[in-house]
Design a protein around this motif. Structure first.
Motif, PDB file in Angstrom:
ATOM      1  N   LEU A   1      33.783  25.739-101.591  1.00  0.00           N
ATOM      2  CA  LEU A   1      33.889  24.565-100.567  1.00  0.00           C
ATOM      3  C   LEU A   1      35.245  23.733-100.833  1.00  0.00           C
ATOM      4  O   LEU A   1      35.852  23.278 -99.840  1.00  0.00           O
ATOM      5  CB  LEU A   1      32.814  23.651-100.554  1.00  0.00           C
ATOM      6  N   PHE A   2      35.738  23.414-101.923  1.00  0.00           N
ATOM      7  CA  PHE A   2      36.667  22.730-102.303  1.00  0.00           C
ATOM      8  C   PHE A   2      37.894  23.272-101.756  1.00  0.00           C
ATOM      9  O   PHE A   2      38.986  22.825-101.028  1.00  0.00           O
ATOM     10  CB  PHE A   2      36.867  22.303-103.645  1.00  0.00           C
ATOM     11  N   LEU A   3      38.186  24.850-102.037  1.00  0.00           N
ATOM     12  CA  LEU A   3      39.225  25.593-101.650  1.00  0.00           C
ATOM     13  C   LEU A   3      39.319  25.834-100.115  1.00  0.00           C
ATOM     14  O   LEU A   3      40.367  25.655 -99.542  1.00  0.00           O
ATOM     15  CB  LEU A   3      39.154  26.818-102.260  1.00  0.00           C
ATOM     16  N   ALA A   4      38.123  25.819 -99.360  1.00  0.00           N
ATOM     17  CA  ALA A   4      38.166  26.066 -98.055  1.00  0.00           C
ATOM     18  C   ALA A   4      38.717  24.749 -97.402  1.00  0.00           C
ATOM     19  O   ALA A   4      39.491  24.566 -96.533  1.00  0.00           O
ATOM     20  CB  ALA A   4      36.648  26.391 -97.450  1.00  0.00           C
ATOM     21  N   ALA A   5      38.136  23.663 -98.043  1.00  0.00           N
ATOM     22  CA  ALA A   5      38.390  22.181 -97.376  1.00  0.00           C
ATOM     23  C   ALA A   5      40.103  22.005 -97.721  1.00  0.00           C
ATOM     24  O   ALA A   5      41.030  21.430 -96.846  1.00  0.00           O
ATOM     25  CB  ALA A   5      37.810  21.152 -98.165  1.00  0.00           C
ATOM     26  N   LEU A   6      40.595  22.514 -98.946  1.00  0.00           N
ATOM     27  CA  LEU A   6      41.847  22.387 -99.257  1.00  0.00           C
ATOM     28  C   LEU A   6      42.868  23.061 -98.328  1.00  0.00           C
ATOM     29  O   LEU A   6      43.907  22.595 -97.696  1.00  0.00           O
ATOM     30  CB  LEU A   6      42.254  22.676-100.532  1.00  0.00           C
ATOM     31  N   VAL A   7      42.327  24.385 -97.958  1.00  0.00           N
ATOM     32  CA  VAL A   7      43.303  25.072 -97.015  1.00  0.00           C
ATOM     33  C   VAL A   7      43.241  24.634 -95.777  1.00  0.00           C
ATOM     34  O   VAL A   7      44.002  24.647 -95.058  1.00  0.00           O
ATOM     35  CB  VAL A   7      42.650  26.577 -97.062  1.00  0.00           C
TER      36      VAL A   7
END
Length: 225
Positions: free
Chosen positions: A18-24
């Motif tokens: 979720l963190f990586l998706a939100a960061l992207v």
């Protein structure tokens, strides 16, 4: 083996994804927003790669990270001495507890972490390792935010043909504290809300909630066992 590893670490894995998706998503949205502002000010646009290495992107990311880790730091340390009657995350009694409570030194169990057994400075350091790590991450991200924010601020100053300022001057500038405090206030509100709402509300199956039938004034995780 792989399925077992995923199942046993599913909480951290899901939040990492979720963190990586939100960061992207933030990166792409921020890039488009940045270029739209550049166009409105009749300035040149930049590539996605250039945006990822820009001060604007760095400050947007770092200002959120530092507020999150400050929240965790204050909550971890605050719950040592502060009590909220009825909260499952509040201690039933304040204080650091005894060595026997924490299974350290002579009270350590065979499978206790090594640094919980050895005593001395290493056990003391391990006893505070969570809050110290949170503090280190907060200070690092706060520093990155301040430096990146300073660079972004000076870029804006130059575009407006105004004088740049030093890093020290930026630390007492309204731009820095507006960015900082808008994140802090939301984190403090969220933590305070969680502490009080968990007194009266329940979520069946969640470790963050008391058992559904537990009395409202039951305080601390040990009271609900």
């Amino acid at each position: 083996m792989a399925s077992r590893l995923l199942r046993q670490n599913s909480l951290s894995i899901v939040f990492l994804l979720l963190f990586l998706a939100a960061l992207v998503g933030q990166a792409f949205a921020g890039w488009h927003q940045f270029n739209a502002q550049q166009v409105s000010e009749q300035l040149g646009t930049i590539s996605f790669g250039d945006y990822l290495t820009s001060a604007s992107f760095a400050v947007d990311v770092a200002e959120n990270w530092q507020s999150e880790y400050l929240q965790f730091l204050l909550y971890i340390v605050g719950t040592i001495w502060l009590i909220q009657i009825g909260s499952p995350e509040s201690p039933s009694a304040p204080g650091l507890g005894t060595e026997e409570d924490h299974k350290i030194g002579e009270y350590a169990e065979p499978d206790s972490p090594k640094w919980a057994k050895v005593g001395g400075f290493r056990t003391l350091l391990f006893s505070w390792s969570l809050s110290l790590t949170m503090l280190a991450i907060f200070l690092a991200s706060w520093t990155i935010q301040s430096v990146a924010g300073w660079a972004a601020f000076n870029e804006t100053q130059l575009q407006s043909r105004m004088d740049t300022i030093s890093w020290g001057s930026y630390l007492v500038n309204a731009d820095f504290w507006a960015r900082t405090l808008q994140n802090w206030q939301s984190e403090f509100l969220a933590v305070g809300s969680m502490a009080i709402l968990a007194v009266y509300l329940r979520q069946r199956g969640s470790a963050e909630s008391k058992p559904v039938g537990e009395p409202h004034d039951s305080t601390g995780a040990t009271d609900g066992e």
